[in-house]
Design an enzyme around this catalytic site. Structure first.
Site, mmCIF file in Angstrom:
data_model
loop_
_atom_site.group_PDB
_atom_site.id
_atom_site.type_symbol
_atom_site.label_atom_id
_atom_site.label_comp_id
_atom_site.label_asym_id
_atom_site.label_seq_id
_atom_site.Cartn_x
_atom_site.Cartn_y
_atom_site.Cartn_z
ATOM 1 C CD1 TRP A 1 -69.972 37.097 66.566
ATOM 2 C CD2 TRP A 1 -71.541 38.000 67.874
ATOM 3 N NE1 TRP A 1 -69.337 37.777 67.573
ATOM 4 C CE2 TRP A 1 -70.271 38.340 68.388
ATOM 5 C CE3 TRP A 1 -72.676 38.446 68.547
ATOM 6 C CZ2 TRP A 1 -70.117 39.119 69.542
ATOM 7 C CZ3 TRP A 1 -72.520 39.227 69.692
ATOM 8 C CH2 TRP A 1 -71.254 39.553 70.176
ATOM 9 C CG ASP B 1 -73.768 40.268 62.113
ATOM 10 O OD1 ASP B 1 -73.021 41.244 61.890
ATOM 11 O OD2 ASP B 1 -73.878 39.750 63.241
ATOM 12 C CE LYS C 1 -66.901 43.420 67.080
ATOM 13 N NZ LYS C 1 -68.093 42.741 66.751
HETATM 14 C C1 LIG Z 1 -69.272 42.188 67.592
HETATM 15 C C2 LIG Z 1 -70.315 41.482 66.791
HETATM 16 C C3 LIG Z 1 -71.684 41.582 67.106
HETATM 17 C C4 LIG Z 1 -72.193 42.378 68.282
HETATM 18 O O1 LIG Z 1 -71.937 43.701 68.122
HETATM 19 P P1 LIG Z 1 -72.419 44.837 69.161
HETATM 20 O O2 LIG Z 1 -72.129 46.073 68.396
HETATM 21 O O3 LIG Z 1 -71.599 44.660 70.393
HETATM 22 O O4 LIG Z 1 -73.862 44.618 69.416
HETATM 23 C C5 LIG Z 1 -72.583 40.938 66.279
HETATM 24 N N1 LIG Z 1 -72.184 40.226 65.219
HETATM 25 C C6 LIG Z 1 -70.879 40.096 64.897
HETATM 26 C C7 LIG Z 1 -70.484 39.287 63.707
HETATM 27 C C8 LIG Z 1 -69.907 40.725 65.677
HETATM 28 O O5 LIG Z 1 -68.603 40.598 65.356
#
Ligand SMILES: *Cc1c(COP(=O)(O)O)cnc(C)c1O
Length: 362
Positions: A102, A173, A197
């Protein structure tokens, strides 16, 4: 119908109580005679829902009053563009830490708009650790420093957060460990997380941003990408993801009833501890490639010594009601995502299955 334990990385398990509550209110929310899905986002009912969700999130995370909470769409992936477009300001470059899948996507997107200085990377050891922050090559002129607190695919989590340095805001993030442990929001400039998540259904992205960072956007920024636009409109510039916001609000209420983030943190430690212990005690039948200090409490990644047994492991798990254990296709192996909503009993069931499988095939 029997309910399974769902170890998916996302969209992921939601608290059973929340699903029951949503079911009960599905056709008639609080005597309105309507489903939340049918309501105007500007009507008083939905206004009450989004306002309460924000208040509950603020109290759960102790969000200071000079921070705005934005309910956006586009996923964390959209933030990979929105962050640089909004925060670069008059600076030429941004600092980033590369800890895996990511981070790499965030870096790739930031490069479209800014110089990107990779202050540290764990690629040398296949993204199995977080480089010590004392070794990072930080630039005091950077627009911000971006990192990924939990790499969902690699199963690598920051155990401590970097210190803010000078005027350079920290941007994080937090998609896969948001609300899983206590954090001090005031140390960050901006935090973002896709909801699917640890917050609620997909379709909602939360952004927590310090107010003084709202006016650094590039002049040509598309209206829908501007934090300032969304902040001024209280996340109602256009139609927000109303139903996911409603469910997220129920999750926040549930978290408060569970004892808040501190209680979740203790429970998450216990759950992850059980799984890692089972892996360590398996005599090498299972192993986790991640260095101990950085093993994720949300996404437990492990491999079988004999990889030819993986298919049988997954099939047997499914038969036992334990689903979505296959690792991300980019890395293979197994992954058990054990977010806030995964009950302790689910982890215990997985541990017993793993012990039994090892006994039969070891
Ligand atoms: C799942 C995830 C993403 C991407 O998320 P989307 O909502 O599918 O764009 C980005 N960063 C992390 C750490 C993730 O777990």
């Amino acid at each position: 119908m029997s309910k399974v334990y769902n170890f998916s990385a996302g969209p992921a398990v939601l608290p059973h109580e929340v699903l029951l509550e949503a079911q009960g209110e599905m056709l008639d929310w609080h005597g309105s005679g309507m489903s939340v899905m049918e309501m105007s986002h500007r009507g008083k009912e939905f206004m009450e829902i989004i306002h309460q969700a924000e208040q509950d999130l603020r109290s759960l995370m102790n969000i200071p009053s000079n921070y705005r909470v934005l309910f956006l769409q586009g996923g964390a992936s959209m933030q990979f563009s929105m962050v640089p477009l909004n925060l670069l300001g008059d600076r030429a470059s941004v600092d980033v830490v590369n800890t895996g899948h990511w981070s790499k996507l965030a870096i790739k997107e930031a490069r479209r708009y800014a110089g990107v200085n990779v202050v540290a990377s764990s690629e040398d050891r296949n993204f199995t650790y977080v480089p010590a922050s004392e070794t990072w090559q930080r630039d005091p002129q950077a627009a911000y420093l971006h990192f990924t607190s939990n790499e969902t695919i690699g199963g690598v989590q920051f155990s401590t957060f970097p210190e803010p340095e000078g005027e350079v805001p920290l941007v994080c993030d937090m998609s896969s460990d948001f609300l899983s442990r206590e954090i001090d929001v005031s140390r960050f400039g901006l935090i973002y997380a896709g909801a699917q998540k640890n917050i609620g259904p997909s379709g909602l992205t939360l952004v927590i941003v310090r107010e003084d960072l709202l006016d650094r956007a590039q002049p040509q920024i598309p209206t829908m990408m501007s934090y300032r636009v969304h902040a001024d409109a209280d996340s109602m510039y256009n139609t927000p993801a109303t139903y996911p916001i409603y469910i997220a609000g129920l999750v926040f209420k549930w978290l408060k009833a569970q004892g808040g983030v501190r209680a979740m943190e203790a429970r998450n430690e216990e759950k992850a501890g059980l799984l890692y212990h089972a892996i360590e005690q398996s005599g090498g039948f299972y192993h986790c490639p991640v260095e101990i200090a950085f093993r994720s409490r949300m996404n437990v990644v492990f491999r079988l010594r004999d990889e030819s047994l993986e298919e049988a492991f997954v099939a047997g798990a499914r038969a036992a009601g334990l689903v979505q254990l296959k690792g991300h296709r980019a890395v293979g192996g197994m992954r058990a995502s054990i977010y806030n909503a995964m009950p302790l009993e689910g982890v215990k069931a997985l541990v017993s299955y793993m012990l039994e499988f090892a006994r039969q095939h070891g």
